[in-house]
Motif scaffolding. Structure first.
Motif, PDB file in Angstrom:
ATOM      1  N   VAL A   1       0.735  -1.410   0.043  1.00 49.97           N
ATOM      2  CA  VAL A   1      -0.032  -0.027  -0.020  1.00 49.97           C
ATOM      3  C   VAL A   1       0.934   1.197   0.148  1.00 49.97           C
ATOM      4  O   VAL A   1       0.577   2.119  -0.696  1.00 49.97           O
ATOM      5  N   THR A   2       1.987   1.255   0.679  1.00 51.35           N
ATOM      6  CA  THR A   2       2.913   2.330   0.495  1.00 51.35           C
ATOM      7  C   THR A   2       3.311   2.520  -0.759  1.00 51.35           C
ATOM      8  O   THR A   2       3.544   3.481  -1.194  1.00 51.35           O
ATOM      9  N   PHE A   3       3.774   1.559  -1.317  1.00 49.00           N
ATOM     10  CA  PHE A   3       4.251   1.579  -2.657  1.00 49.00           C
ATOM     11  C   PHE A   3       3.416   2.153  -3.744  1.00 49.00           C
ATOM     12  O   PHE A   3       3.593   3.064  -4.371  1.00 49.00           O
ATOM     13  N   ALA A   4       1.902   1.398  -3.562  1.00 50.95           N
ATOM     14  CA  ALA A   4       1.016   1.910  -4.511  1.00 50.95           C
ATOM     15  C   ALA A   4       0.689   3.546  -4.242  1.00 50.95           C
ATOM     16  O   ALA A   4       0.441   4.155  -5.061  1.00 50.95           O
ATOM     17  N   ASN A   5       0.539   3.881  -2.927  1.00 53.08           N
ATOM     18  CA  ASN A   5       0.519   5.247  -2.540  1.00 53.08           C
ATOM     19  C   ASN A   5       1.345   6.184  -3.071  1.00 53.08           C
ATOM     20  O   ASN A   5       1.093   7.230  -3.495  1.00 53.08           O
ATOM     21  N   SER A   6       2.588   5.956  -3.206  1.00 49.23           N
ATOM     22  CA  SER A   6       3.884   6.667  -3.372  1.00 49.23           C
ATOM     23  C   SER A   6       3.749   6.828  -4.808  1.00 49.23           C
ATOM     24  O   SER A   6       4.055   7.844  -5.543  1.00 49.23           O
TER      25      SER A   6
ATOM     26  N   PHE B   1       9.688   1.898 -12.082  1.00 48.87           N
ATOM     27  CA  PHE B   1       9.359   1.998 -10.475  1.00 48.87           C
ATOM     28  C   PHE B   1      10.258   1.159  -9.792  1.00 48.87           C
ATOM     29  O   PHE B   1       9.836   0.907  -8.425  1.00 48.87           O
ATOM     30  N   ALA B   2      11.008   0.434 -10.175  1.00 51.07           N
ATOM     31  CA  ALA B   2      12.020  -0.673  -9.403  1.00 51.07           C
ATOM     32  C   ALA B   2      12.724  -0.014  -8.190  1.00 51.07           C
ATOM     33  O   ALA B   2      12.659  -0.351  -7.042  1.00 51.07           O
ATOM     34  N   GLU B   3      13.204   1.214  -8.403  1.00 47.06           N
ATOM     35  CA  GLU B   3      13.909   1.754  -7.284  1.00 47.06           C
ATOM     36  C   GLU B   3      12.763   2.338  -6.321  1.00 47.06           C
ATOM     37  O   GLU B   3      13.279   2.201  -5.039  1.00 47.06           O
ATOM     38  N   MET B   4      11.452   2.753  -6.425  1.00 44.74           N
ATOM     39  CA  MET B   4      10.576   3.107  -5.392  1.00 44.74           C
ATOM     40  C   MET B   4      10.315   1.864  -4.680  1.00 44.74           C
ATOM     41  O   MET B   4       9.849   2.118  -3.686  1.00 44.74           O
ATOM     42  N   ASP B   5       9.975   0.767  -5.361  1.00 43.31           N
ATOM     43  CA  ASP B   5       9.543  -0.176  -4.918  1.00 43.31           C
ATOM     44  C   ASP B   5      10.577  -0.901  -4.006  1.00 43.31           C
ATOM     45  O   ASP B   5      10.327  -1.455  -2.814  1.00 43.31           O
ATOM     46  N   ARG B   6      11.818  -0.870  -4.539  1.00 39.86           N
ATOM     47  CA  ARG B   6      12.787  -1.485  -3.586  1.00 39.86           C
ATOM     48  C   ARG B   6      13.061  -0.721  -2.052  1.00 39.86           C
ATOM     49  O   ARG B   6      13.271  -0.996  -1.102  1.00 39.86           O
ATOM     50  N   ARG B   7      13.066   0.679  -2.312  1.00 34.59           N
ATOM     51  CA  ARG B   7      12.878   1.645  -1.089  1.00 34.59           C
ATOM     52  C   ARG B   7      11.738   1.690  -0.349  1.00 34.59           C
ATOM     53  O   ARG B   7      11.751   1.618   0.924  1.00 34.59           O
ATOM     54  N   SER B   8      10.492   1.275  -0.957  1.00 34.55           N
ATOM     55  CA  SER B   8       9.327   0.791  -0.080  1.00 34.55           C
ATOM     56  C   SER B   8       9.522  -0.397   0.651  1.00 34.55           C
ATOM     57  O   SER B   8       8.894  -0.351   1.986  1.00 34.55           O
ATOM     58  N   ALA B   9       9.961  -1.386   0.009  1.00 32.50           N
ATOM     59  CA  ALA B   9      10.149  -2.576   0.549  1.00 32.50           C
ATOM     60  C   ALA B   9      11.072  -2.472   1.930  1.00 32.50           C
ATOM     61  O   ALA B   9      10.929  -2.924   3.057  1.00 32.50           O
ATOM     62  N   ARG B  10      12.312  -1.550   1.733  1.00 31.40           N
ATOM     63  CA  ARG B  10      13.340  -1.327   2.650  1.00 31.40           C
ATOM     64  C   ARG B  10      12.740  -0.646   3.985  1.00 31.40           C
ATOM     65  O   ARG B  10      12.987  -0.960   5.172  1.00 31.40           O
ATOM     66  N   ALA B  11      11.922   0.441   3.630  1.00 35.87           N
ATOM     67  CA  ALA B  11      11.426   1.312   4.480  1.00 35.87           C
ATOM     68  C   ALA B  11      10.328   0.382   5.438  1.00 35.87           C
ATOM     69  O   ALA B  11      10.310   0.789   6.626  1.00 35.87           O
ATOM     70  N   ILE B  12       9.375  -0.265   4.710  1.00 38.62           N
ATOM     71  CA  ILE B  12       8.480  -0.797   5.516  1.00 38.62           C
ATOM     72  C   ILE B  12       8.637  -2.325   6.098  1.00 38.62           C
ATOM     73  O   ILE B  12       8.412  -2.593   7.184  1.00 38.62           O
ATOM     74  N   ASP B  13       9.166  -3.274   5.227  1.00 39.10           N
ATOM     75  CA  ASP B  13       9.301  -4.619   5.460  1.00 39.10           C
ATOM     76  C   ASP B  13      10.839  -4.429   6.074  1.00 39.10           C
ATOM     77  O   ASP B  13      11.000  -5.797   6.633  1.00 39.10           O
ATOM     78  N   GLY B  14      11.810  -3.747   5.849  1.00 41.91           N
ATOM     79  CA  GLY B  14      12.901  -3.700   6.473  1.00 41.91           C
ATOM     80  C   GLY B  14      13.952  -4.526   5.680  1.00 41.91           C
ATOM     81  O   GLY B  14      15.028  -5.014   6.063  1.00 41.91           O
TER      82      GLY B  14
ATOM     83  N   PRO C   1       2.817  12.853  -9.288  1.00 42.09           N
ATOM     84  CA  PRO C   1       1.950  13.353 -10.522  1.00 42.09           C
ATOM     85  C   PRO C   1       2.253  12.639 -11.830  1.00 42.09           C
ATOM     86  O   PRO C   1       3.350  12.463 -12.197  1.00 42.09           O
ATOM     87  N   GLY C   2       1.170  12.559 -12.303  1.00 43.32           N
ATOM     88  CA  GLY C   2       1.411  11.795 -13.792  1.00 43.32           C
ATOM     89  C   GLY C   2       0.995  10.292 -13.834  1.00 43.32           C
ATOM     90  O   GLY C   2       1.158   9.394 -14.674  1.00 43.32           O
ATOM     91  N   THR C   3       0.960   9.595 -12.581  1.00 41.79           N
ATOM     92  CA  THR C   3       0.894   8.389 -12.408  1.00 41.79           C
ATOM     93  C   THR C   3      -0.201   7.872 -11.353  1.00 41.79           C
ATOM     94  O   THR C   3      -0.358   8.781 -10.389  1.00 41.79           O
ATOM     95  N   VAL C   4      -0.928   6.943 -11.471  1.00 40.83           N
ATOM     96  CA  VAL C   4      -1.980   6.726 -10.526  1.00 40.83           C
ATOM     97  C   VAL C   4      -2.045   4.877 -10.495  1.00 40.83           C
ATOM     98  O   VAL C   4      -1.894   4.261 -11.568  1.00 40.83           O
ATOM     99  N   THR C   5      -1.900   4.315  -9.474  1.00 38.82           N
ATOM    100  CA  THR C   5      -2.096   3.011  -9.063  1.00 38.82           C
ATOM    101  C   THR C   5      -3.488   2.765  -9.189  1.00 38.82           C
ATOM    102  O   THR C   5      -4.508   3.196  -8.355  1.00 38.82           O
ATOM    103  N   VAL C   6      -4.177   1.751 -10.254  1.00 40.98           N
ATOM    104  CA  VAL C   6      -5.366   1.464 -10.422  1.00 40.98           C
ATOM    105  C   VAL C   6      -5.741   0.289  -9.587  1.00 40.98           C
ATOM    106  O   VAL C   6      -6.849   0.240  -8.994  1.00 40.98           O
TER     107      VAL C   6
END
Length: 162
Positions: A107-112, A144-157, A117-122
């Motif tokens: 959810v953090t990744f999807a909300n990020s 989106f790979a960098e955002m995904d990796r950073r979301s996983a590290r921030a939330i899942d550790g 701007p310019g992108t929406v998770t459907v």
């Protein structure tokens, strides 16, 4: 137990901060309120790693500035698109596979993505996200790979394990 104590501290701090009154009667009522909330949270099985995110504060505090930078960069791209005489957008829907394990990280990744701007998770289906982007070349899954990796590290550790 750590999540229970973290919730206790957060509730006490919140109650004291919002109340601002420290008379014996109000302190007793506040204690009863906090105890009742803790009992209900325990009975509803809400005291877990996702319900008490205190251990994620450091990871999220490192993720947030990076996300703000990405939002500013995306804002600039969208502003440029709006100010051009010809509307040269090429919308696209892409499926992005996520390495996030927990629902909170997904959810953090999807909300990020949606905050950018310019992108929406459907939609989110399992470990895949359906993303709409204004520009097809900027909306490829690898974008989106960098955002995904950073979301996983921030939330899942943890980082990406592909």
């Amino acid at each position: 137990m750590a999540y229970f104590l973290g919730l206790f501290v957060a509730l006490v701090a919140f109650w004291l901060g919002m109340s601002g009154h420290y008379t014996p009667l109000l302190l007793c009522l506040g204690s009863v309120s906090v105890a009742l909330c803790l009992i209900l949270a325990y009975r509803l099985d809400l005291i877990d790693s996702e319900g008490s995110p205190y251990g994620r504060m450091l990871g999220f505090s490192l993720y947030f500035p990076w996300l703000m930078k990405e939002i500013i960069k995306a804002n600039w791209t969208v502003i440029q698109a709006c100010l051009r005489a010809d509307l040269d957008i090429a919308p696209a829907l892409v499926k992005v596979k996520s390495v996030c394990r927990s629902d909170l990280a997904k959810v953090t990744f999807a909300n990020s993505i949606t905050l950018t701007p310019g992108t929406v998770t459907v939609a989110i289906e399992g470990d895949k996200l359906l993303v709409h982007g204004l520009y097809e070349q900027d909306s490829q899954p690898e974008a989106f790979a960098e955002m995904d990796r950073r979301s996983a590290r921030a939330i899942d550790g943890r980082g990406a394990t592909t």
